[in-house]
Design a protein around this motif. Structure first.
Motif, PDB file in Angstrom:
ATOM      1  N   PHE A  55       0.815  -1.217   0.000  1.00 30.63           N
ATOM      2  CA  PHE A  55       0.000   0.000   0.000  1.00 30.63           C
ATOM      3  C   PHE A  55       0.852   1.272   0.000  1.00 30.63           C
ATOM      4  O   PHE A  55       0.378   2.351  -0.375  1.00 30.63           O
ATOM      5  CB  PHE A  55      -0.913  -0.032   1.232  1.00 30.63           C
ATOM      6  N   HIS A  56       2.092   1.140   0.398  1.00 34.11           N
ATOM      7  CA  HIS A  56       3.008   2.283   0.470  1.00 34.11           C
ATOM      8  C   HIS A  56       3.105   3.018  -0.869  1.00 34.11           C
ATOM      9  O   HIS A  56       3.263   4.242  -0.901  1.00 34.11           O
ATOM     10  CB  HIS A  56       4.394   1.795   0.912  1.00 34.11           C
ATOM     11  N   ILE A  57       2.978   2.276  -1.984  1.00 34.52           N
ATOM     12  CA  ILE A  57       3.167   2.916  -3.285  1.00 34.52           C
ATOM     13  C   ILE A  57       1.914   2.888  -4.161  1.00 34.52           C
ATOM     14  O   ILE A  57       1.922   3.428  -5.264  1.00 34.52           O
ATOM     15  CB  ILE A  57       4.365   2.311  -4.051  1.00 34.52           C
ATOM     16  N   ASP A  58       0.822   2.278  -3.665  1.00 43.03           N
ATOM     17  CA  ASP A  58      -0.387   2.192  -4.494  1.00 43.03           C
ATOM     18  C   ASP A  58      -1.592   1.926  -3.605  1.00 43.03           C
ATOM     19  O   ASP A  58      -1.620   0.948  -2.855  1.00 43.03           O
ATOM     20  CB  ASP A  58      -0.233   1.067  -5.524  1.00 43.03           C
ATOM     21  N   ASP A  59      -2.611   2.789  -3.693  1.00 44.46           N
ATOM     22  CA  ASP A  59      -3.817   2.640  -2.869  1.00 44.46           C
ATOM     23  C   ASP A  59      -4.536   1.322  -3.112  1.00 44.46           C
ATOM     24  O   ASP A  59      -5.308   0.865  -2.258  1.00 44.46           O
ATOM     25  CB  ASP A  59      -4.795   3.781  -3.157  1.00 44.46           C
ATOM     26  N   ALA A  60      -4.323   0.702  -4.277  1.00 41.34           N
ATOM     27  CA  ALA A  60      -5.042  -0.524  -4.618  1.00 41.34           C
ATOM     28  C   ALA A  60      -4.366  -1.771  -4.068  1.00 41.34           C
ATOM     29  O   ALA A  60      -4.934  -2.868  -4.155  1.00 41.34           O
ATOM     30  CB  ALA A  60      -5.165  -0.651  -6.146  1.00 41.34           C
ATOM     31  N   LEU A  61      -3.184  -1.627  -3.483  1.00 44.83           N
ATOM     32  CA  LEU A  61      -2.430  -2.786  -3.004  1.00 44.83           C
ATOM     33  C   LEU A  61      -2.673  -3.012  -1.504  1.00 44.83           C
ATOM     34  O   LEU A  61      -3.165  -2.127  -0.803  1.00 44.83           O
ATOM     35  CB  LEU A  61      -0.941  -2.582  -3.285  1.00 44.83           C
ATOM     36  N   ASP A 170      12.305   9.079  -8.157  1.00 47.11           N
ATOM     37  CA  ASP A 170      11.049   9.609  -8.693  1.00 47.11           C
ATOM     38  C   ASP A 170       9.998   8.513  -8.839  1.00 47.11           C
ATOM     39  O   ASP A 170       8.916   8.577  -8.269  1.00 47.11           O
ATOM     40  CB  ASP A 170      11.298  10.293 -10.042  1.00 47.11           C
ATOM     41  N   ALA A 171      10.333   7.480  -9.606  1.00 49.79           N
ATOM     42  CA  ALA A 171       9.349   6.446  -9.927  1.00 49.79           C
ATOM     43  C   ALA A 171       9.379   5.263  -8.962  1.00 49.79           C
ATOM     44  O   ALA A 171       8.471   4.439  -8.974  1.00 49.79           O
ATOM     45  CB  ALA A 171       9.571   5.956 -11.358  1.00 49.79           C
ATOM     46  N   PHE A 172      10.417   5.137  -8.131  1.00 52.55           N
ATOM     47  CA  PHE A 172      10.553   4.021  -7.194  1.00 52.55           C
ATOM     48  C   PHE A 172      10.366   2.671  -7.907  1.00 52.55           C
ATOM     49  O   PHE A 172       9.504   1.876  -7.532  1.00 52.55           O
ATOM     50  CB  PHE A 172       9.553   4.144  -6.045  1.00 52.55           C
ATOM     51  N   PRO A 173      11.170   2.362  -8.933  1.00 53.12           N
ATOM     52  CA  PRO A 173      10.939   1.151  -9.727  1.00 53.12           C
ATOM     53  C   PRO A 173      11.051  -0.151  -8.932  1.00 53.12           C
ATOM     54  O   PRO A 173      10.229  -1.060  -9.115  1.00 53.12           O
ATOM     55  CB  PRO A 173      12.003   1.227 -10.827  1.00 53.12           C
ATOM     56  N   ALA A 174      12.063  -0.278  -8.053  1.00 51.76           N
ATOM     57  CA  ALA A 174      12.192  -1.518  -7.278  1.00 51.76           C
ATOM     58  C   ALA A 174      11.022  -1.677  -6.315  1.00 51.76           C
ATOM     59  O   ALA A 174      10.485  -2.776  -6.143  1.00 51.76           O
ATOM     60  CB  ALA A 174      13.520  -1.536  -6.525  1.00 51.76           C
ATOM     61  N   HIS A 175      10.619  -0.578  -5.683  1.00 49.11           N
ATOM     62  CA  HIS A 175       9.441  -0.624  -4.813  1.00 49.11           C
ATOM     63  C   HIS A 175       8.218  -1.109  -5.590  1.00 49.11           C
ATOM     64  O   HIS A 175       7.450  -1.960  -5.106  1.00 49.11           O
ATOM     65  CB  HIS A 175       9.137   0.775  -4.247  1.00 49.11           C
ATOM     66  N   ARG A 176       8.009  -0.562  -6.773  1.00 50.20           N
ATOM     67  CA  ARG A 176       6.800  -0.887  -7.535  1.00 50.20           C
ATOM     68  C   ARG A 176       6.776  -2.352  -7.961  1.00 50.20           C
ATOM     69  O   ARG A 176       5.719  -2.985  -7.966  1.00 50.20           O
ATOM     70  CB  ARG A 176       6.674   0.049  -8.737  1.00 50.20           C
ATOM     71  N   ILE A 177       7.931  -2.895  -8.304  1.00 47.77           N
ATOM     72  CA  ILE A 177       7.987  -4.309  -8.700  1.00 47.77           C
ATOM     73  C   ILE A 177       7.752  -5.210  -7.493  1.00 47.77           C
ATOM     74  O   ILE A 177       6.944  -6.145  -7.541  1.00 47.77           O
ATOM     75  CB  ILE A 177       9.326  -4.605  -9.364  1.00 47.77           C
ATOM     76  N   LEU A 178       8.439  -4.944  -6.391  1.00 53.80           N
ATOM     77  CA  LEU A 178       8.290  -5.785  -5.198  1.00 53.80           C
ATOM     78  C   LEU A 178       6.892  -5.633  -4.598  1.00 53.80           C
ATOM     79  O   LEU A 178       6.217  -6.633  -4.299  1.00 53.80           O
ATOM     80  CB  LEU A 178       9.356  -5.413  -4.169  1.00 53.80           C
ATOM     81  N   CYS A 179       6.449  -4.404  -4.414  1.00 53.44           N
ATOM     82  CA  CYS A 179       5.125  -4.181  -3.833  1.00 53.44           C
ATOM     83  C   CYS A 179       4.023  -4.682  -4.752  1.00 53.44           C
ATOM     84  O   CYS A 179       2.981  -5.157  -4.288  1.00 53.44           O
ATOM     85  CB  CYS A 179       4.932  -2.705  -3.524  1.00 53.44           C
ATOM     86  N   GLY A 180       4.236  -4.579  -6.048  1.00 52.52           N
ATOM     87  CA  GLY A 180       3.252  -5.086  -6.999  1.00 52.52           C
ATOM     88  C   GLY A 180       3.053  -6.581  -6.888  1.00 52.52           C
ATOM     89  O   GLY A 180       1.983  -7.106  -7.241  1.00 52.52           O
ATOM     90  N   ALA A 181       4.067  -7.275  -6.366  1.00 54.75           N
ATOM     91  CA  ALA A 181       3.972  -8.721  -6.120  1.00 54.75           C
ATOM     92  C   ALA A 181       3.526  -9.013  -4.693  1.00 54.75           C
ATOM     93  O   ALA A 181       3.605 -10.158  -4.236  1.00 54.75           O
ATOM     94  CB  ALA A 181       5.314  -9.384  -6.392  1.00 54.75           C
ATOM     95  N   HIS A 182       3.072  -7.979  -3.974  1.00 53.21           N
ATOM     96  CA  HIS A 182       2.608  -8.086  -2.585  1.00 53.21           C
ATOM     97  C   HIS A 182       3.749  -8.481  -1.643  1.00 53.21           C
ATOM     98  O   HIS A 182       3.536  -9.148  -0.628  1.00 53.21           O
ATOM     99  CB  HIS A 182       1.439  -9.069  -2.462  1.00 53.21           C
ATOM    100  N   ALA A 183       4.963  -8.042  -1.992  1.00 53.81           N
ATOM    101  CA  ALA A 183       6.113  -8.309  -1.133  1.00 53.81           C
ATOM    102  C   ALA A 183       6.242  -7.243  -0.055  1.00 53.81           C
ATOM    103  O   ALA A 183       5.725  -6.134  -0.181  1.00 53.81           O
ATOM    104  CB  ALA A 183       7.386  -8.353  -1.964  1.00 53.81           C
ATOM    105  N   ALA A 216      -4.783  -0.350   8.325  1.00 59.30           N
ATOM    106  CA  ALA A 216      -4.726   0.299   7.010  1.00 59.30           C
ATOM    107  C   ALA A 216      -3.447   1.102   6.808  1.00 59.30           C
ATOM    108  O   ALA A 216      -3.468   2.185   6.244  1.00 59.30           O
ATOM    109  CB  ALA A 216      -5.953   1.190   6.822  1.00 59.30           C
ATOM    110  N   ALA A 217      -2.322   0.547   7.261  1.00 56.15           N
ATOM    111  CA  ALA A 217      -1.066   1.293   7.246  1.00 56.15           C
ATOM    112  C   ALA A 217      -0.227   0.994   6.013  1.00 56.15           C
ATOM    113  O   ALA A 217      -0.291  -0.089   5.432  1.00 56.15           O
ATOM    114  CB  ALA A 217      -0.263   0.985   8.503  1.00 56.15           C
TER     115      ALA A 217
END
Length: 229
Positions: A55-61, A170-183, A216-217
């Motif tokens: 959730f840190h990088i996307d409200d939908a996660l 700016d884009a936090f690419p590593a965050h987005r890949i890891l968080c996108g996998a619910h890591a 909801a953190a």
């Protein structure tokens, strides 16, 4: 068996990510005046040694309380990146070469290697700069390295630096890949060198990254601890 503290000290004025809330700790009550000692804590959810929820990088996660506890506790493998220069991108080769038993890829996980569902800690040695300006010039994961970990089934990644991405980012690419996998991402770890020594000696390593139970953190501080042996 021995326990090793992997957490930085929480204190007033401690380093925070640029733009995050500053940390302030002060007495709220005193035993002399009120009969008990109580501290007032003023800090952000990403203060000190902490974990990021997707959730840190996307409200939908998923938020922190929507993740299974298994994300925060388990067997760990430590990858040695202590030779990296300031602001060095850490690519897939670091993880592929972290063991003579083969590359970190789907279907090639074996004893002593990162396993699906396990914890991977990246030891850059950057915690030695904690409290100094050089701390912001840390090594960081490339998107390709993050993809490699995700494809290997790793869902918990920690680093002894301010972020898994460059600072600032700016884009936090590593965050987005890891968080996108619910890591889960653990940052501002410290004292990883003893874990590398234990790993070289063949000792098993188990890590606890259990966070505060906040609803909801986006993340929370943790008392990160390793159990070795």
């Amino acid at each position: 068996m021995r326990l090793i503290d992997l957490s930085v000290l929480v204190a007033t004025g401690m380093p925070v990510y640029p733009g995050d809330p500053r940390v302030a700790i002060a007495p709220a009550l005193s035993a002399a005046a009120d009969g008990v000692n109580v501290l007032h804590l003023d800090m952000g959810s990403q203060s000190g040694t902490h974990v990021d929820a997707p959730f840190h990088i996307d409200d939908a996660l998923p938020t922190l309380d929507q993740l299974p506890l298994e994300r925060f506790w388990g067997r760990a493998v430590v990858v040695d990146a202590r030779g990296a220069a300031p602001r060095t991108p850490l690519g897939p080769s670091l993880f592929e070469e972290s063991s003579s038993e083969g590359s970190l890829s789907e279907g090639s996980l074996s004893e002593g290697r990162p396993r699906a569902g396990g914890i991977v800690l990246v030891a850059t040695g950057w915690s030695r700069h904690w409290g100094h300006d050089d701390y912001l010039a840390h090594p960081y994961l490339t998107p390709e390295a993050a993809e490699l970990l995700v494809k290997a089934g790793i869902r918990t990644v920690g680093i002894d630096a301010l972020s898994v991405d460059a600072t600032p980012a700016d884009a936090f690419p590593a965050h987005r890949i890891l968080c996108g996998a619910h890591a889960v991402i653990a940052e501002n770890l410290t004292n990883l060198a003893p874990l590398l020594d234990a790993q070289t000696a063949g000792e098993p390593i188990e890590v606890s990254l259990l966070p505060l139970r906040l609803p909801a953190a986006d993340g929370a501080p943790v008392r990160a601890v390793a159990r070795v042996g």
